[in-house]
Design a protein around this motif. Structure first.
Motif, PDB file in Angstrom:
ATOM      1  N   LYS A   2       7.909  -0.463  -5.684  1.00 18.59           N
ATOM      2  CA  LYS A   2       7.016  -1.172  -4.875  1.00 18.59           C
ATOM      3  C   LYS A   2       7.407  -2.624  -4.882  1.00 18.59           C
ATOM      4  O   LYS A   2       7.612  -3.546  -3.779  1.00 18.59           O
ATOM      5  N   LEU A   3       7.412  -3.298  -6.061  1.00 20.03           N
ATOM      6  CA  LEU A   3       7.789  -4.572  -6.182  1.00 20.03           C
ATOM      7  C   LEU A   3       8.798  -5.096  -5.603  1.00 20.03           C
ATOM      8  O   LEU A   3       9.216  -5.903  -4.886  1.00 20.03           O
ATOM      9  N   GLN A   4      10.169  -3.861  -5.728  1.00 25.81           N
ATOM     10  CA  GLN A   4      11.590  -4.255  -5.355  1.00 25.81           C
ATOM     11  C   GLN A   4      11.314  -4.408  -3.887  1.00 25.81           C
ATOM     12  O   GLN A   4      11.770  -5.390  -3.025  1.00 25.81           O
ATOM     13  N   ASN A   5      10.634  -3.217  -3.212  1.00 21.45           N
ATOM     14  CA  ASN A   5      10.686  -3.181  -1.770  1.00 21.45           C
ATOM     15  C   ASN A   5       9.817  -4.468  -1.171  1.00 21.45           C
ATOM     16  O   ASN A   5      10.201  -5.012  -0.321  1.00 21.45           O
ATOM     17  N   PHE A   6       8.744  -4.852  -1.725  1.00 23.06           N
ATOM     18  CA  PHE A   6       7.684  -5.609  -1.118  1.00 23.06           C
ATOM     19  C   PHE A   6       8.373  -7.165  -1.390  1.00 23.06           C
ATOM     20  O   PHE A   6       8.467  -7.735  -0.271  1.00 23.06           O
ATOM     21  N   ILE A   7       9.443  -7.406  -2.419  1.00 26.73           N
ATOM     22  CA  ILE A   7      10.022  -8.796  -2.184  1.00 26.73           C
ATOM     23  C   ILE A   7      10.905  -8.866  -1.632  1.00 26.73           C
ATOM     24  O   ILE A   7      11.068  -9.773  -0.724  1.00 26.73           O
ATOM     25  N   GLU A   8      11.822  -7.854  -1.494  1.00 29.82           N
ATOM     26  CA  GLU A   8      13.029  -7.815  -0.550  1.00 29.82           C
ATOM     27  C   GLU A   8      12.570  -7.904   1.014  1.00 29.82           C
ATOM     28  O   GLU A   8      13.041  -8.816   1.778  1.00 29.82           O
ATOM     29  N   LYS A   9      11.547  -7.053   1.464  1.00 26.36           N
ATOM     30  CA  LYS A   9      10.908  -7.014   2.821  1.00 26.36           C
ATOM     31  C   LYS A   9      10.447  -8.413   2.918  1.00 26.36           C
ATOM     32  O   LYS A   9      10.430  -9.028   4.298  1.00 26.36           O
ATOM     33  N   TYR A  10       9.452  -8.918   2.123  1.00 23.74           N
ATOM     34  CA  TYR A  10       8.719 -10.137   2.255  1.00 23.74           C
ATOM     35  C   TYR A  10       9.676 -11.428   2.439  1.00 23.74           C
ATOM     36  O   TYR A  10       9.576 -12.241   3.440  1.00 23.74           O
ATOM     37  N   LEU A  11      10.845 -11.406   1.711  1.00 20.08           N
ATOM     38  CA  LEU A  11      11.542 -12.629   1.859  1.00 20.08           C
ATOM     39  C   LEU A  11      12.480 -12.482   3.138  1.00 20.08           C
ATOM     40  O   LEU A  11      12.622 -13.699   3.630  1.00 20.08           O
ATOM     41  N   ASN A  63       0.740  -1.205  -0.152  1.00 19.89           N
ATOM     42  CA  ASN A  63       0.032   0.040  -0.008  1.00 19.89           C
ATOM     43  C   ASN A  63       0.920   1.408  -0.001  1.00 19.89           C
ATOM     44  O   ASN A  63       0.214   2.420   0.069  1.00 19.89           O
ATOM     45  N   GLU A  64       2.148   1.134  -0.009  1.00 18.65           N
ATOM     46  CA  GLU A  64       2.875   2.337  -0.125  1.00 18.65           C
ATOM     47  C   GLU A  64       2.869   3.117  -1.459  1.00 18.65           C
ATOM     48  O   GLU A  64       2.506   2.602  -2.481  1.00 18.65           O
ATOM     49  N   GLU A  65       2.408   4.220  -1.377  1.00 21.88           N
ATOM     50  CA  GLU A  65       2.353   5.280  -2.566  1.00 21.88           C
ATOM     51  C   GLU A  65       3.767   5.589  -3.167  1.00 21.88           C
ATOM     52  O   GLU A  65       4.278   6.711  -3.244  1.00 21.88           O
ATOM     53  N   ILE A  66       4.161   4.527  -3.847  1.00 18.39           N
ATOM     54  CA  ILE A  66       5.255   4.785  -4.829  1.00 18.39           C
ATOM     55  C   ILE A  66       5.101   4.209  -6.086  1.00 18.39           C
ATOM     56  O   ILE A  66       4.079   3.134  -6.447  1.00 18.39           O
ATOM     57  N   PHE A  74      -3.171  -2.456  -4.843  1.00 18.85           N
ATOM     58  CA  PHE A  74      -1.831  -2.755  -5.593  1.00 18.85           C
ATOM     59  C   PHE A  74      -2.403  -3.512  -6.751  1.00 18.85           C
ATOM     60  O   PHE A  74      -1.765  -3.316  -7.697  1.00 18.85           O
ATOM     61  N   LEU A  75      -3.489  -4.440  -6.702  1.00 15.39           N
ATOM     62  CA  LEU A  75      -4.083  -4.730  -8.128  1.00 15.39           C
ATOM     63  C   LEU A  75      -4.412  -3.824  -9.009  1.00 15.39           C
ATOM     64  O   LEU A  75      -4.462  -3.552 -10.274  1.00 15.39           O
ATOM     65  N   ASN A  76      -5.232  -2.393  -8.505  1.00 16.83           N
ATOM     66  CA  ASN A  76      -5.574  -1.482  -9.043  1.00 16.83           C
ATOM     67  C   ASN A  76      -4.516  -0.513  -9.881  1.00 16.83           C
ATOM     68  O   ASN A  76      -4.476  -0.342 -11.254  1.00 16.83           O
ATOM     69  N   GLN A  77      -3.273  -0.716  -9.093  1.00 17.38           N
ATOM     70  CA  GLN A  77      -2.070   0.054  -9.503  1.00 17.38           C
ATOM     71  C   GLN A  77      -1.495  -0.703 -10.867  1.00 17.38           C
ATOM     72  O   GLN A  77      -1.078  -0.175 -11.778  1.00 17.38           O
TER      73      GLN A  77
END
Length: 204
Positions: free
Chosen positions: A84-93, A76-79, A132-135
């Motif tokens: 966003k993909l890069q941040n999400f994947i790194e933090k998720y892992l 949900n970050e407004e970036i 995220f899906l809407n983005q």
């Protein structure tokens, strides 16, 4: 001193229960096994938690319910989408690497207790994923992503992120991996997977 000892015992119980519940689920776990793991006797375990179900609820609330929404909120970050993909994947892992049994635990609970997990997933994850899906849909209309529906893109991302943890026993057998080998395998994925998924989604 008594309060400190009580807190220490409760922490040992919680950590032991979390590990066993995450690997075996509610049905497969045994109170004696949890007591042995926490290095206490079963009577003391029942003093703190009268039933396995009560202990499970505590673990469920403090571990699963807090961690999964934390992961979903990263979407949900407004970036820009690529960042966003890069941040999400790194933090998720990073989060899942320290809690590797959670995907399997969630899958187990969805099969055993679909009502509880469905409600949780809808309220804590489903609503947070929609922006995220809407983005993705907006970027697809602009021609900035691969020409796939947002749901298919999301499914591809989650498959790459989750399956190595759910399929851990399979990988360890077919690749002849020790525990150390598997940890190295995950660390290696952490290095290249964010860029790989970005390239898979964003039109180059």
């Amino acid at each position: 001193m008594k309060d400190e000892n009580q807190s220490s015992t409760e922490l040992k119980i919680f950590e032991a229960a979390r590990e066993i519940f995450q690997s075996k689920g509610l049905e497969g776990a045994r109170m004696q096994e949890i007591a042995d793991k926490a290095e206490i006797n079963k009577s003391m375990l029942h003093y703190y938690y009268r039933s396995k179900e009560k202990l499970f609820e505590k673990v469920y609330q403090l571990s699963i319910i807090k961690l999964i929404p934390q992961i979903a909120s990263l979407l949900n970050e407004e970036i820009p989408l690529e960042q966003k993909l890069q941040n999400f994947i790194e933090k998720y892992l990073e989060l899942i690497k320290h809690n590797p049994d959670i995907p399997l635990f969630v899958l187990h609970e969805m099969n055993k207790n679909p009502g509880r997990m469905k409600s949780f997933m809808l309220n804590e994850i489903g609503k947070k994923v929609q922006p995220f899906l809407n983005q993705i849909r907006e970027e697809r209309e602009k021609g900035n992503t691969v020409d796939l529906p947002a749901e298919q893109i999301m499914a591809n991302i989650m498959s790459l992120l989750i399956f190595p943890f759910i399929g851990r026993p399979v990988f360890q057998v077919i690749f002849e991996m020790s525990e150390e080998d598997y940890e190295s395998f995950i660390e290696e994925r952490q290095k290249w997977l964010p860029d790989f998924i970005v390239q898979m989604v964003i039109k180059q």
